[in-house]
Design an enzyme around this catalytic site. Structure first.
Site, short mmCIF file in Angstrom:
data_model
loop_
_atom_site.label_atom_id
_atom_site.label_comp_id
_atom_site.label_asym_id
_atom_site.label_seq_id
_atom_site.Cartn_x
_atom_site.Cartn_y
_atom_site.Cartn_z
N LYS A 289 0.87 -1.17 0.00
CA LYS A 289 0.00 0.00 0.00
C LYS A 289 0.91 1.23 0.00
CE LYS A 289 -3.15 2.71 2.84
NZ LYS A 289 -3.82 2.85 4.15
N GLY B 28 -8.25 8.59 10.30
CA GLY B 28 -8.58 8.53 11.73
C GLY B 28 -9.65 9.49 12.19
N ALA C 229 -9.66 5.12 4.85
CA ALA C 229 -9.46 6.28 5.74
C ALA C 229 -10.76 7.03 6.02
CB ALA C 229 -8.43 7.25 5.18
N GLY C 230 -10.97 7.32 7.30
CA GLY C 230 -12.09 8.14 7.73
C GLY C 230 -13.37 7.40 8.06
N ASN D 14 -9.11 0.97 10.23
CA ASN D 14 -8.32 0.60 11.39
C ASN D 14 -8.87 1.26 12.66
OD1 ASN D 14 -4.72 0.70 12.19
ND2 ASN D 14 -6.43 0.00 13.38
N THR D 15 -8.81 2.59 12.72
CA THR D 15 -9.17 3.30 13.95
C THR D 15 -10.60 3.02 14.39
OG1 THR D 15 -7.63 5.05 13.31
CG2 THR D 15 -9.19 5.55 15.07
#
Length: 254
Positions: A96, A157, A183-184, A205-206
């Protein structure tokens, strides 16, 4: 089935492995997600030191394909160097590409990302670039030969979900490779929305690692992505300004 380069995956959830409260919670969340692809920052992993704690040692790596990322790279040169380190470690030939151009917003640098992808493709990597929701860049990268494009839904995040669904839809409509929203993502609703737009997968992830119960959230994300994909394939009804009876009026007795 999600196909990236020569690889096929039953799950459309790609799970990041950072910021979990413990290795045990991390392992439980990974298992609950049923993800086939795990991503991690090469710079944050002790892949060379055998006596250092490493979450990879706790997993049955036969179940997963690893997706190292170049997080921490500020230019193409750094990203390429990190990718080569990951490949030399024998982890995987997928990478990535993440080149951050602004430390406040953590938005990716489009020019340096493109340069890094060009070099890594020439070296035989399976390349998945992380980009902003830039419709033109997504097309240019596909023409270059990348194996998937990973547009951000919102800043890394932030948990804001998809801020610009129109651009994400435009990217998906012109796609010749898998589009993985990255993301987000903050909630299962965000993940389902990405899939309903027609995304091929979601990387997060987050939203899992930062949840009050990461294991339950991992399972929720798995189900949301499955539901969103089914909804996209089924085809939603068109939106209308006025009500339409769900039961036919014709033939009803008076």
């Amino acid at each position: 089935m999600l196909k990236i380069g020569p690889y096929e995956f039953e799950s459309r959830l790609l799970l990041g492995t950072g910021k979990f409260p413990s290795f045990d919670v991390q392992k439980e969340a990974v298992d609950a997600s049923e993800s086939g692809i795990l991503t991690f920052a090469v710079r944050r992993m002790n892949i060379w030191e055998a006596n250092q704690p490493n979450f990879l040692e706790m997993l049955d790596l036969k179940k997963f394909k690893l997706l190292p990322n170049t997080a921490g790279a500020a230019n193409a040169e750094e990203a390429v160097r990190i990718a080569r380190l990951a490949k030399a470690s024998g982890l995987c030939d997928m990478i990535k590409v993440e080149v951050i151009g602004d430390q406040k917003t953590l938005l990716p640098d489009p020019i340096e990302t493109y340069k890094a992808c060009e070099i890594l493709l020439e070296e035989g990597f399976i390349v998945l670039p992380y980009i902003a929701d830039d419709v033109i860049l997504a097309r240019r990268l596909q023409e270059l030969g990348v194996h998937a494009v990973m547009p951000g839904a919102s800043p890394i995040g932030s948990g804001q979900g998809i801020l610009n669904p129109l651009n994400i839809r435009f990217i998906i409509e012109q796609a010749t490779v898998p589009i993985i929203v990255d993301a987000g993502i903050g909630s299962p609703a965000d993940a389902a929305a990405a899939m309903e737009l027609g995304a091929d997968g979601v990387l997060l992830n987050t939203a899992v690692s930062g949840a009050k119960d990461p294991v339950k959230m991992a399972q929720a994300m798995k189900l949301a992505i499955e539901a969103g994909r089914l909804g996209f394939e089924a085809g939603r009804i068109p939106k209308k300004d006025y009500a339409t009876a769900s039961s036919p009026l014709e033939g009803m007795s008076k």
